[in-house]
Scaffold this active site. Structure first.
Site, PDB file in Angstrom:
ATOM      1  N   LYS A  13      35.171  47.215  29.480  1.00 41.47           N
ATOM      2  CA  LYS A  13      35.454  46.597  28.178  1.00 41.47           C
ATOM      3  C   LYS A  13      34.392  46.953  27.141  1.00 41.47           C
ATOM      4  O   LYS A  13      34.715  47.315  26.016  1.00 41.47           O
ATOM      5  CB  LYS A  13      35.549  45.067  28.314  1.00 41.47           C
ATOM      6  CG  LYS A  13      36.673  44.595  29.218  1.00 41.47           C
ATOM      7  CD  LYS A  13      36.755  43.084  29.308  1.00 41.47           C
ATOM      8  CE  LYS A  13      35.508  42.404  29.795  1.00 41.47           C
ATOM      9  NZ  LYS A  13      35.184  42.645  31.209  1.00 41.47           N
ATOM     10  N   ARG A  88      37.522  32.818  27.586  1.00 41.55           N
ATOM     11  CA  ARG A  88      37.292  32.866  29.029  1.00 41.55           C
ATOM     12  C   ARG A  88      38.197  31.909  29.795  1.00 41.55           C
ATOM     13  O   ARG A  88      38.279  32.005  31.014  1.00 41.55           O
ATOM     14  CB  ARG A  88      35.838  32.538  29.363  1.00 41.55           C
ATOM     15  CG  ARG A  88      34.861  33.595  28.955  1.00 41.55           C
ATOM     16  CD  ARG A  88      33.471  33.242  29.470  1.00 41.55           C
ATOM     17  NE  ARG A  88      32.462  34.130  28.943  1.00 41.55           N
ATOM     18  CZ  ARG A  88      32.103  35.268  29.508  1.00 41.55           C
ATOM     19  NH1 ARG A  88      32.668  35.660  30.616  1.00 41.55           N
ATOM     20  NH2 ARG A  88      31.177  36.018  28.954  1.00 41.55           N
ATOM     21  N   ARG A 127      26.829  52.736  38.266  1.00 39.29           N
ATOM     22  CA  ARG A 127      26.297  52.524  36.914  1.00 39.29           C
ATOM     23  C   ARG A 127      24.795  52.210  36.974  1.00 39.29           C
ATOM     24  O   ARG A 127      24.016  52.727  36.182  1.00 39.29           O
ATOM     25  CB  ARG A 127      27.069  51.397  36.226  1.00 39.29           C
ATOM     26  CG  ARG A 127      26.631  51.125  34.807  1.00 39.29           C
ATOM     27  CD  ARG A 127      27.600  50.228  34.078  1.00 39.29           C
ATOM     28  NE  ARG A 127      27.506  48.835  34.489  1.00 39.29           N
ATOM     29  CZ  ARG A 127      28.300  47.872  34.040  1.00 39.29           C
ATOM     30  NH1 ARG A 127      29.272  48.133  33.183  1.00 39.29           N
ATOM     31  NH2 ARG A 127      28.153  46.626  34.448  1.00 39.29           N
ATOM     32  N   ARG A 139      21.003  46.755  34.132  1.00 36.15           N
ATOM     33  CA  ARG A 139      21.484  45.420  33.746  1.00 36.15           C
ATOM     34  C   ARG A 139      21.349  44.452  34.920  1.00 36.15           C
ATOM     35  O   ARG A 139      21.640  44.817  36.056  1.00 36.15           O
ATOM     36  CB  ARG A 139      22.948  45.506  33.305  1.00 36.15           C
ATOM     37  CG  ARG A 139      23.146  46.275  32.033  1.00 36.15           C
ATOM     38  CD  ARG A 139      24.585  46.627  31.751  1.00 36.15           C
ATOM     39  NE  ARG A 139      25.524  45.539  31.955  1.00 36.15           N
ATOM     40  CZ  ARG A 139      26.771  45.551  31.503  1.00 36.15           C
ATOM     41  NH1 ARG A 139      27.225  46.583  30.834  1.00 36.15           N
ATOM     42  NH2 ARG A 139      27.580  44.544  31.723  1.00 36.15           N
ATOM     43  N   ARG A 150      30.098  37.008  39.585  1.00 33.21           N
ATOM     44  CA  ARG A 150      30.777  37.091  38.286  1.00 33.21           C
ATOM     45  C   ARG A 150      32.264  37.397  38.455  1.00 33.21           C
ATOM     46  O   ARG A 150      33.106  36.859  37.745  1.00 33.21           O
ATOM     47  CB  ARG A 150      30.116  38.171  37.403  1.00 33.21           C
ATOM     48  CG  ARG A 150      28.726  37.791  36.944  1.00 33.21           C
ATOM     49  CD  ARG A 150      28.089  38.870  36.086  1.00 33.21           C
ATOM     50  NE  ARG A 150      28.872  39.097  34.887  1.00 33.21           N
ATOM     51  CZ  ARG A 150      29.198  40.291  34.402  1.00 33.21           C
ATOM     52  NH1 ARG A 150      28.817  41.387  35.018  1.00 33.21           N
ATOM     53  NH2 ARG A 150      29.900  40.405  33.295  1.00 33.21           N
TER      54      ARG A 150
END
Length: 194
Positions: A13, A88, A127, A139, A150
């Site tokens: 996203k 959300r 990533r 991250r 998550r």
């Protein structure tokens, strides 16, 4: 062009939103960034949010909607915006619709990046490795265990938002497993149809 990006963490996203921002000149609105900015600016809604956060509480949907409502009034959002990571929950989606309607606005498109969740952990690990190899910070949410938490939260709370918008004929499904440029092309095609 008022858009929402839906999809689980790691679906791409953020990458795709950045491309839309660059091409169409509309802002990507992150509720976290907007919340921090409202608190820093000391806006009335920011003062409310700060009080809740200082007390260790979660900011209510009412406060988040208020922050979004204030932010979309800014000059850079007059031509449109991308909501990434919001709404959300079903309650937030309903509150967003009500708030937009009160301003005489509506969403143009809800883009849902469809991905094979079983392959997302591999994507996240890759990533993180690419960031390390490039000398960039990794991250915090690219830790596989954090990511799995998550993803569980997304499936429990947020996955219900897509059917809400689909029932209104607003969702365009995008295959998020394709190469990045192909995903971008599919999104641009979807946006051109609206």
């Amino acid at each position: 062009m008022r858009l929402i990006f839906l999809g689980p963490p790691g679906a791409g996203k953020g990458t795709q939103a950045a491309r839309i921002v660059a091409k169409h000149g509309i802002p990507q609105l992150s509720t976290g960034d907007m919340l921090r900015a409202a608190v820093a600016a000391g806006t009335p809604i920011g003062v409310k949010a700060k009080a809740v956060m200082d007390a260790g509480g979660l900011v209510s949907d009412e406060i988040v909607i208020g922050i979004v409502a204030d932010r979309i009034e800014e000059a850079d959002a007059k031509r449109g915006f991308i909501l990434d990571g919001f709404p959300r929950t079903l309650a937030q989606a309903e509150a967003l619709d009500t708030m937009l309607a009160s301003k005489g606005l509506k969403l143009d498109t809800v883009l849902e990046l469809k991905v094979d969740q079983s392959k997302l952990v591999d994507r996240i690990v890759r990533r993180a490795a690419e960031a390390r190899a490039a000398g960039q910070p990794v991250r915090k949410d690219d830790d596989p265990e954090v990511f799995k938490t998550r993803l569980e939260a997304y499936n429990r709370d947020t996955a219900v938002v897509a059917p809400y918008y689909a029932a209104r004929g607003q969702v365009v499904d995008i295959d998020g497993m394709k190469p990045i440029d192909e995903v971008t092309a599919a999104i641009e095609k979807a946006l051109g149809a609206n």
